[in-house]
Design a protein around this motif. Structure first.
Motif, short mmCIF file in Angstrom:
data_model
loop_
_atom_site.label_atom_id
_atom_site.label_comp_id
_atom_site.label_asym_id
_atom_site.label_seq_id
_atom_site.Cartn_x
_atom_site.Cartn_y
_atom_site.Cartn_z
N ALA A 29 6.52 16.19 7.71
CA ALA A 29 7.76 16.95 7.84
C ALA A 29 8.14 17.64 6.54
CB ALA A 29 8.89 16.03 8.31
N THR A 30 7.95 16.97 5.41
CA THR A 30 8.26 17.58 4.12
C THR A 30 7.38 18.79 3.86
OG1 THR A 30 8.95 15.43 3.22
CG2 THR A 30 8.42 17.15 1.63
N ALA A 31 6.08 18.63 4.08
CA ALA A 31 5.16 19.74 3.85
C ALA A 31 5.46 20.90 4.80
CB ALA A 31 3.72 19.27 4.02
N PHE A 34 8.64 22.84 3.68
CA PHE A 34 8.40 23.76 2.56
C PHE A 34 7.60 24.98 2.99
CE2 PHE A 34 8.86 19.93 -0.33
CZ PHE A 34 10.12 20.29 -0.76
N LEU A 35 6.58 24.76 3.79
CA LEU A 35 5.72 25.87 4.21
C LEU A 35 6.45 26.83 5.16
CD1 LEU A 35 2.41 23.88 4.66
CD2 LEU A 35 2.87 25.63 2.94
N LEU A 36 7.24 26.28 6.08
CA LEU A 36 7.96 27.15 7.00
C LEU A 36 9.08 27.92 6.30
CD1 LEU A 36 8.09 24.85 10.16
CD2 LEU A 36 6.67 26.87 9.79
N LEU A 93 11.86 18.41 16.89
CA LEU A 93 11.02 19.62 16.81
C LEU A 93 11.31 20.56 17.97
CD1 LEU A 93 7.43 18.52 15.77
CD2 LEU A 93 9.09 19.76 14.44
N GLY A 94 11.50 20.00 19.14
CA GLY A 94 11.82 20.81 20.31
C GLY A 94 13.15 21.54 20.12
N ILE A 95 14.12 20.85 19.57
CA ILE A 95 15.42 21.48 19.31
C ILE A 95 15.26 22.58 18.27
CG2 ILE A 95 17.71 21.09 18.31
CD1 ILE A 95 17.57 18.26 19.59
N GLY A 96 14.50 22.30 17.21
CA GLY A 96 14.27 23.30 16.18
C GLY A 96 13.54 24.52 16.71
N MET A 105 15.08 21.97 10.65
CA MET A 105 14.86 20.74 11.41
C MET A 105 13.81 19.87 10.73
SD MET A 105 16.26 19.21 13.86
CE MET A 105 17.16 20.51 14.66
N MET A 106 12.76 20.48 10.21
CA MET A 106 11.74 19.73 9.48
C MET A 106 12.34 19.10 8.22
SD MET A 106 8.74 19.47 10.76
CE MET A 106 7.58 20.20 11.85
N SER A 107 13.22 19.82 7.57
CA SER A 107 13.86 19.29 6.38
C SER A 107 14.73 18.08 6.74
CB SER A 107 14.71 20.38 5.73
OG SER A 107 15.36 19.91 4.59
#
Length: 159
Positions: A29-31, A34-36, A93-96, A105-107
């Motif tokens: 999730a952290t990676a 940052f990438l997104l 993830l679905g919500i995001g 959301m990943m953050s």
């Protein structure tokens, strides 16, 4: 292959399963966050994030999910079908995905799982610490007895 088997054992063994998967989810999730945020394409972000997970077995499952994403399946469905991460992860993830705010959301997921990792490792450390104290006490006691008994025998033979 041997490394993957060890990682599979860590991912499936009852004592290490939750910790291993939580750490992998936090790293992924952290990676991804940052990438997104850097506007990297989802497939490339997943491909780069798989290397950061630190578990070959789970990275292989991420590869399978990545194949599904490249075939046109939504990322949250591909990750859910692969069974890599907990349901909370895939639901968020679905919500995001629906809101179009996947990086935020990943953050949030990274923060949630980072807290879970800290709590879990704190509990494990707290439970192991008394065991080590007792073990070291026994070892020190054995050393003291092994030094004191000859001294007592010498004192008894003198007196």
């Amino acid at each position: 292959e041997g490394h993957r088997n060890i990682d599979r054992f860590k991912a499936k063994f009852i004592l290490t399963k939750n910790v291993s998967r939580t750490i992998a989810a936090e790293r992924f999730a952290t990676a991804m966050s940052f990438l997104l945020k850097a506007s990297v394409d989802m497939e490339i972000a997943m491909s780069l994030s798989r290397d950061i997970v630190g578990n070959e077995y789970l990275a292989h499952k991420i590869d399978r999910a990545l194949v599904r994403v490249e075939a046109g399946e939504p990322p949250y469905e591909a990750i859910n079908k692969s069974g890599i991460f907990p349901r909370l992860f895939t639901r968020m993830l679905g919500i995001g995905n629906k809101t179009g705010d996947m990086d935020t959301m990943m953050s949030r997921l990274a923060g949630i799982y980072e807290q879970q990792v800290d709590d879990t490792l704190g509990r494990i450390t707290g439970s192991i610490e008394p065991i080590f104290v007792a073990l070291l006490s026994v070892i020190v006691g054995i050393i003291l007895i092994s030094v004191m008994l000859p001294l007592i025998r010498i004192m008894a033979s003198i007196g």
